[in-house]
Design an enzyme around this catalytic site. Structure first.
Site, PDB file in Angstrom:
ATOM      1  N   PRO A 550      18.235 -13.749  24.533  1.00 33.52           N
ATOM      2  CG  PRO A 550      18.445 -14.367  26.795  1.00 33.52           C
ATOM      3  CD  PRO A 550      18.344 -13.159  25.894  1.00 33.52           C
ATOM      4  CG  ASP A 551      13.747 -12.880  24.086  1.00 35.34           C
ATOM      5  OD1 ASP A 551      14.888 -12.433  23.859  1.00 35.34           O
ATOM      6  OD2 ASP A 551      12.858 -12.217  24.629  1.00 35.34           O
ATOM      7  CG  HIS A 552      13.536 -17.504  19.795  1.00 28.96           C
ATOM      8  ND1 HIS A 552      14.031 -16.258  19.480  1.00 28.96           N
ATOM      9  CD2 HIS A 552      12.321 -17.584  19.204  1.00 28.96           C
ATOM     10  CE1 HIS A 552      13.157 -15.619  18.722  1.00 28.96           C
ATOM     11  NE2 HIS A 552      12.114 -16.399  18.539  1.00 28.96           N
ATOM     12  N   GLY A 555      12.997 -19.947  26.292  1.00 36.64           N
ATOM     13  CA  GLY A 555      11.726 -20.658  26.197  1.00 36.64           C
ATOM     14  C   GLY A 555      11.921 -22.158  26.209  1.00 36.64           C
TER      15      GLY A 555
END
Length: 764
Positions: A550-552, A555
């Site tokens: 779920p990085d994006h 962010g």
């Protein structure tokens, strides 16, 4: 108490207290406004007196829609005929496209921010097409990267595309609201769920994970590449574990853990490509785990410095010691004597969870009125861009760090990336020999780079001098690192009480797992998602290795927190601390299923009222596919008229995927061709929307394709087009500009290796 009464009762420290939002969205898109409610906004949902259809959709228990509850916690409801009265006092309207006459509405309420939500946007030939989570995966390029080589592409589990698009919608709406506070002028945002998916789930032309080695997703082989070796999942006594062995220090830990086998002692194995190309390394690693339990593997991995995570089911993930310690789930009264656990928000501000602000609303009440609000607040109106004048120090690394900083920089903030050659950002790793990779360049545009050694006392002194004039500090290290570096909030707050510090990590700042090194693939494994991302009935067919999630989206959660605290700072003149847990962001996207799991365990049957079924069909050509979502009998009847006596499988096999998509959409059936990342810039939809733009970088020979703007807007200017920095490119300029250091002082610091400066390669 109901809805936002709870938020107002606990005090005024939630940052969006005073913001008024009219919510006309239904279904999963209603979750956009929930993010505002959790931060303290007064959210009033408008719907027919008998209630909207989404009150009865999705997973239901004893007549209660769990999906409705998950999307609408903390709101109140009013009948739709009160919309005009409510809008007279509102700041934001979120509504389906065409629900209102936007031109007339904005003429009456010029300061109002309007988010028009639709599947494919307000304009263009795709305007009236119908979407679904599966279709958004297909048309964003995500589906083409999900699955095993030689097999059909695998639809990701759950509703990940829609969940990520919802967060993108909340982010751009809050940006537009901040701009409206500055200028007194509202905006109309034309928000497409496909746009949101392509931006916030796993953007094909965005920053990639460190294992990608700087290679753009558009350069991937035509089929789904076998990349399971990048984050290997290995069998053990009681299931599976996933490893992350990327940095040289992680490999050295792995080498020690394996007993220093001579076969892998060559120093070349410190290089990631050498390890990836070895045909004997993974089998050797697998033998290490054959007689270990998952728990043993995790404990030993921590001891050897090798990020290791058990592959858990969702049920197991909900009961880990970390989730219990973090108290991430909250009991919600569903009525009828039922209650269920739901994820309790995805942001912590100053150590307090910004979670569920109240139950889902009862049927609309004509008596609902806005809560009183504090005096108006207005940021200084400097420059054309929302965050112009905002100073940001960015310690973020890899994907989450890159995204949060880019989002702020794209809106005008002066973002300075603090770097050290001793601990390089993993996203700077590249298989090319140039000073910067294409993925780093797309993910770090519009910021500057300062080389600084924080281990040196003078380096720390320079940092603290910079903090005195800094608005936001971005970090995403594992727990405890901030204090070790002297970057913890209490230290920075003592230097500058107005500073806002973002702390994003895999599992959150507290709890027994807080000090674990976490990467997206490991978070997916320990949060119950990886085990769902398999072909049915095939235990070892894990297919999420290439996905960056779920990085994006995490962010963007961090950026939402920053804007929230900027708004609060206007009232208090104080900064604050934002904490984001990637695992909690991920679990928040499974809210209805989590509630259903608890109810079923308690003996309450849960039924799925959603009859929609999505499937991937093989089309004519090499590895060509089309996704179809059948919602009801009407879709089946429309398909029958198109295909005649054939089955859909037979008909699809004779069609080019885009022809099949066009034909079925013309018949009113949701369908989408599977696009590869390299297909996206030339696809009609993206060209009509102006979604991409070409940009040149001085150290890269080919033009770079990157996102143009976060949303189609009347007032938000397009992001600037400044190239991403090479390492330490702006050190001297920044120290002179911010701290007034002379060239002689800078040379002295360079000689003492307190700072670093980019030296262009010599040409012969």
């Amino acid at each position: 108490m109901a809805g936002n009464d709870v938020a107002n009762a606990v005090g005024d420290d939630r940052p969006l207290v005073g913001l008024r939002l009219v919510d006309g969205a239904t279904g999963p898109m209603a979750a956009i406004a929930r993010h505002f409610a959790e931060l303290g906004a007064d959210v009033i949902r408008i719907e027919p007196e008998e209630g909207a259809a989404d009150r009865h959709a999705g997973s239901r228990c004893d007549g209660v829609s769990l999906d409705f509850v998950a999307a609408n916690l903390g709101k109140r409801a009013a009948p739709i005929d009160r919309a005009e009265t409510l809008l007279a006092g509102a700041d934001i309207l979120i509504a389906p496209r065409d629900a209102f006459d936007i031109d007339m509405l904005r003429a009456r309420h010029p300061a109002l921010v309007v988010l028009s939500v639709s599947d494919f946007g307000d304009t263009g030939r795709f305007r009236d097409w119908t979407g679904s989570d599966a279709l958004f995966h297909a048309l964003s390029g995500e589906l083409s990267r999900s699955g095993i080589p030689g097999r059909p592409p695998l639809l990701p589990p759950g509703q990940l595309a829609i969940a990520c698009a919802v967060v993108q919608a909340a982010y751009v709406t809050l940006v537009a609201y901040w701009q409206a506070l500055k200028t007194g002028q509202g905006d109309h945002l034309d928000f497409s769920m496909l746009d949101g998916t392509a931006q916030a789930l796993d953007p094909g032309y965005g920053i990639g994970g460190s294992a990608a080695g700087g290679v753009l997703a558009s350069k991937l082989p035509r089929g789904r590449p076998d990349v399971r070796f990048m984050y290997p999942i290995l069998a053990c006594k009681d299931g599976f574990v996933r490893l992350c062995v990327l940095a040289p220090r992680q490999w050295q830990g792995m080498f020690e853990w394996m007993g220093r086998p001579e076969e892998f002692a060559d120093p070349s194995f410190n290089k990631m490509p050498v390890r990836f190309q070895s045909t004997t390394l993974l089998p050797a690693m697998a033998r290490l785990f054959a007689d270990k339990t998952r728990l043993q593997a995790e404990e030993e991995g921590q001891r050897f410095g090798v990020p290791t995570a058990a592959v858990l089911t969702l049920e197991e993930a909900l009961e880990t010691e970390q989730m219990v310690a973090r108290q991430f789930f909250k009991t919600v009264d569903l009525g009828n004597g039922l209650d269920a656990l739901f994820p309790d928000g995805v942001l912590e501000l100053d150590g307090r969870r910004m979670g569920i602000a109240g139950p889902a609303p009862a049927l609309p009440s004509p008596d609902v009125e806005w809560h009183p609000r504090p005096n108006p607040i207005h940021p200084s109106n400097d420059g054309d861009r929302p965050f112009e004048g905002l100073k940001v120090l960015d310690f973020g690394v890899i994907v989450v760090g890159a995204e949060t900083g880019r989002l702020l920089a794209d809106q005008g903030a002066d973002v300075v990336k603090i770097e050290s050659s001793a601990f390089p950002d993993g996203s700077r790793q590249s298989r090319s020999t140039g000073p910067i990779s294409p993925t780093f360049a797309t993910g770090h545009r519009n910021r500057r780079s300062l080389g600084l050694d924080l281990r040196h006392p003078k380096g720390k002194e320079l940092l603290y001098r910079l903090v005195r004039d800094t608005d936001v500090v971005l970090t995403n290290f594992k727990g405890g690192t901030l204090k070790t570096l002297g970057l913890d909030y209490e230290t920075l707050k003592a230097i500058n009480p107005r500073t806002i510090v973002v702390d994003s990590s895999a599992f959150g700042p507290t709890g027994p797992w807080s000090r674990r090194m976490g990467y997206g693939p490991l978070v997916r494994a320990s949060s119950g998602l990886t085990v769902q991302w398999r072909y049915p009935g095939e235990a070892d067919s894990f297919s999420d290795a290439l996905t960056v999630y779920p990085d994006h989206v995490a962010g963007r959660i961090g950026a939402i927190g920053v804007i929230g605290l900027l708004i609060r700072r206007l009232k208090t003149n104080k900064g604050g601390q934002i904490s984001v847990s990637q695992s909690e962001v991920m679990l928040s996207h499974m809210a209805a299923r989590i509630a259903a799991t608890g109810l079923e365990r308690a003996g309450h049957p849960v039924i799925d009222a959603d009859k929609a079924q999505s499937a991937v069909y093989a089309c004519a050509g090499d590895d060509e596919w089309c996704v179809v979502t059948i919602r009801h009998d009407g879709d089946e009847q429309a398909i029958a008229k198109v295909i005649g006596a054939q089955t859909l499988t037979e008909w699809m096999a004779q069609q080019a995927p885009r022809d099949a998509m066009e034909t079925l959409q013309a018949a009113g059936v949701p369908a989408a061709a599977m696009l590869r990342v390299s297909d996206l810039p030339g696809f009609d939809y993206y060209t009509e929307r102006g979604f991409f733009r070409q940009s040149m970088h001085p150290h890269i020979s080919e033009p770079l394709t990157m996102e143009a703007s976060p949303v189609r807007s009347i007032r938000l200017p397009a992001p600037p087009d400044r190239p991403a920095p090479v390492f330490a490119e702006h050190t001297a300029d920044l120290l002179n500009e911010r701290l007034g250091l002379s060239r002689a002082e800078i040379e002295e610091l360079l000689a003492a290796k307190v700072i670093e400066e980019f030296v262009p390669p010599t040409t012969t």
